[in-house]
Scaffold this active site. Structure first.
Site, PDB file in Angstrom:
ATOM      1  N   LYS A 110       1.314  -1.597   0.107  1.00  0.00           N
ATOM      2  CA  LYS A 110       0.413  -0.023   0.123  1.00  0.00           C
ATOM      3  C   LYS A 110       0.979   0.806  -0.205  1.00  0.00           C
ATOM      4  CE  LYS A 110      -3.447   2.269   3.282  1.00  0.00           C
ATOM      5  NZ  LYS A 110      -4.859   2.408   3.681  1.00  0.00           N
ATOM      6  N   HIS A 151      -6.838 -30.629 -33.547  1.00  0.00           N
ATOM      7  CA  HIS A 151      -8.034 -29.652 -32.435  1.00  0.00           C
ATOM      8  C   HIS A 151      -8.705 -29.730 -32.001  1.00  0.00           C
ATOM      9  CE1 HIS A 151      -7.145 -26.903 -35.634  1.00  0.00           C
ATOM     10  NE2 HIS A 151      -7.017 -27.814 -37.374  1.00  0.00           N
TER      11      HIS A 151
END
Length: 534
Positions: A147, A286
């Site tokens: 922070k 695929h």
């Protein structure tokens, strides 16, 4: 960050550091380097002892705060002198006055990695031990430092020690704001992931398979060149799950894997992991198999898998459940292959494939457990669909013979093989198999009849390519991932030459389908379990 929280200069001198780590990798070297910049070091517990024993000048946190550690170490850094020193805005008059009044020196660098909660759980520790390995002070310090990153550096990853030292060296003992912001972002991801692990574990302890709040945590392993298509961006994230597969595999050669490579390789390895009794090979294109076979050797399995659909195999992904040998590598290498994934490879196979620069070789070290619990997560607009992994398995004992003719032992073996393969084919699915090898696969069609027809047509094409008279489906068995809603699908299987069928059953027209099978002299079994894969 608002302008008044940013220091007058983006460079902030580091004068005091707090080190408290469970992972001591590189700790002593890092501590010595910090001391070399004249930085005062504060520390706790095992970190303090490791630094002191190595001759690094270090001050214990208890001496710094004037307050002893207590409650078996649960309370040591949760103190205003620590958090005030981390959170204070150095250029804010009220903060400076409070620091002076309460004798709170600033802390400019916080180095913390947390109690090994995940490792403790993985070891099978009991509930109280797991609870004791939930870090409290560490996350609080990390969040405080992140922070206040305008003034404070926070390091949660051993890999960032060098970055911090390089910055200190380049800036005469100071660090730039850009680095501090990057470290802060990483810190919040770290504590978020940590809390996610704990929340998921707690939910399981409470008997919740699906917690009220889903928390997903993963680490970016690589940014990919593009996604499914070149205009899409993509990245690969890993969860830390120890399941062998594409996320944990070691790539021995070849260029970086693409999004589609990763997706197809995962599909291939998960499929081949279903089989353990005999050497098995799966060829994927695929995300669907175009050939799967098991045999006495990998080389023979490759031949049988390739025969199913040699056209689609071009540019495919090949997975196997045994160590790759040179003979098999030579056969696979005879056609263009994108990826080979195996639990291991012998030196001759590696040497042979090394000449194929565009082929990727991945080693997993082991096979995935097909029945291990786990989640499958899929994104939808505005949310996620979450389900347990399809770990369903059908054995011969589960089968219900519903026709006048019972299947032979060979038909039974082939049906179980085909049904297991079908679990990994996109729905609607029809799989023809014979002698432990697929001979026709129909995937992803809106109609089950179309899947049966496509698989038959591909089998005809394969027979023509192999110089055979009849389609490979003649004398095969057929597997369907879900029930036949009408008899028309079964009629296509009969036309293809199948002699036995395995399907879940459960349609209101089951009897109509059974009657059609009896009329054709087919054997048919119901599994009571379907394997939709969308």
């Amino acid at each position: 960050m608002s302008a008044d929280l940013i220091p007058a200069s983006d460079l902030v001198k580091v004068r005091r550091a707090l080190l408290s780590v469970s992972d001591k990798t590189g700790l002593v070297e890092f501590g010595k380097a910090l001391a070399g910049f004249g930085i005062e070091i504060l520390s706790t517990g095992g970190t303090y002892k490791a630094l002191k024993d190595a001759g690094v000048a270090v001050k214990e946190v208890a001496e710094h705060t004037g307050f002893p550690e207590m409650m078996d170490g649960r309370v040591k850094t949760l103190h205003p002198t620590i958090h005030g020193g981390i959170l204070a805005l150095r250029d804010e008059p009220e903060h400076k006055a409070a620091m002076d009044k309460h004798n709170i020196p600033p802390i400019d660098l916080v180095v913390v990695n947390l109690y090994p909660f995940a490792a403790t759980v993985a070891k099978g520790a009991d509930f109280p031990t797991c609870i004791e390995n939930i870090d409290i002070g560490g996350p609080a310090m990390i969040r405080s430092a992140a922070k206040n990153h305008g003034y404070v550096n926070v390091v949660v990853d051993v890999a960032d020690y060098a970055r911090v030292l390089d910055a200190l060296k380049a800036n005469n003992g100071a660090t730039p704001l850009k680095l501090r912001r990057e470290l802060a972002a990483k810190a919040y991801a770290h504590t978020g992931s940590y809390d996610s692990m704990i929340a998921t574990w707690f939910a399981r302890q409470n008997g919740e398979d699906f917690p009220p709040t889903l928390l997903l945590s993963a680490e970016r392993k690589q940014t990919l060149r593009y996604g499914e298509n070149p205009h899409q961006q993509a990245a690969f994230y890993v969860t830390g799950d120890k399941r062998p597969g594409v996320a944990s595999a070691k790539q021995l050669q070849g260029k970086e894997l693409s999004y589609n490579n990763l997706n197809d390789t995962d599909a291939a390895f998960e499929l081949v992991s279903e089989f353990s009794d005999k050497p098995t090979i799966a060829i994927i294109k695929h995300a669907n198999p175009c050939g799967v076979a098991m045999a006495d050797t990998l080389a023979d399995a490759w031949d049988a898998a390739l025969r199913c659909d040699s056209t689609s195999a071009f540019g495919g992904i090949v997975a196997m459940n045994r160590k790759l040998d040179k003979a098999t590598a030579e056969k696979i290498g005879a056609i263009f292959t994108e990826v080979i994934v195996a639990p291991d490879a012998d030196e001759d196979a590696k040497a042979f494939l090394a000449a194929k620069k565009n082929l990727r070789l991945l080693i997993t070290g082991d096979m995935a457990d097909p029945v291990a619990p786990g989640w499958f997560v899929k994104s939808v607009a505005g949310g996620y669909l979450v389900q347990t992994r399809d770990a369903g398995r059908i054995t011969q004992a589960d089968l219900k013979v519903v026709t006048e003719r019972a299947p032979t032992q060979q038909e039974l073996a082939d049906m179980l093989f085909a049904f297991r393969v079908g679990k990994h084919v996109k729905s609607n699915t029809i799989v023809y198999a014979r002698n432990g090898a697929t001979v026709g696969i129909g995937a992803g069609q809106m109609s089950r009849v179309d899947s049966a027809r496509i698989a038959y047509r591909k089998a005809q094409d394969a027979a023509k390519a192999a110089g055979l008279g009849d389609a490979l489906t003649k004398g095969s068995v057929a597997a369907s991932d879900a029930f036949f809603p009408f008899a028309d699908g079964l009629e296509v299987l009969v036309e293809a030459g199948a002699t036995a069928v395995i399907q879940p059953g459960g349609s209101i027209r089951d009897q109509e389908v059974i009657d059609a099978a009896n009329k054709a002299g087919l054997a048919m079994v119901f599994t009571g379990m379907r394997h939709f894969r969308h």
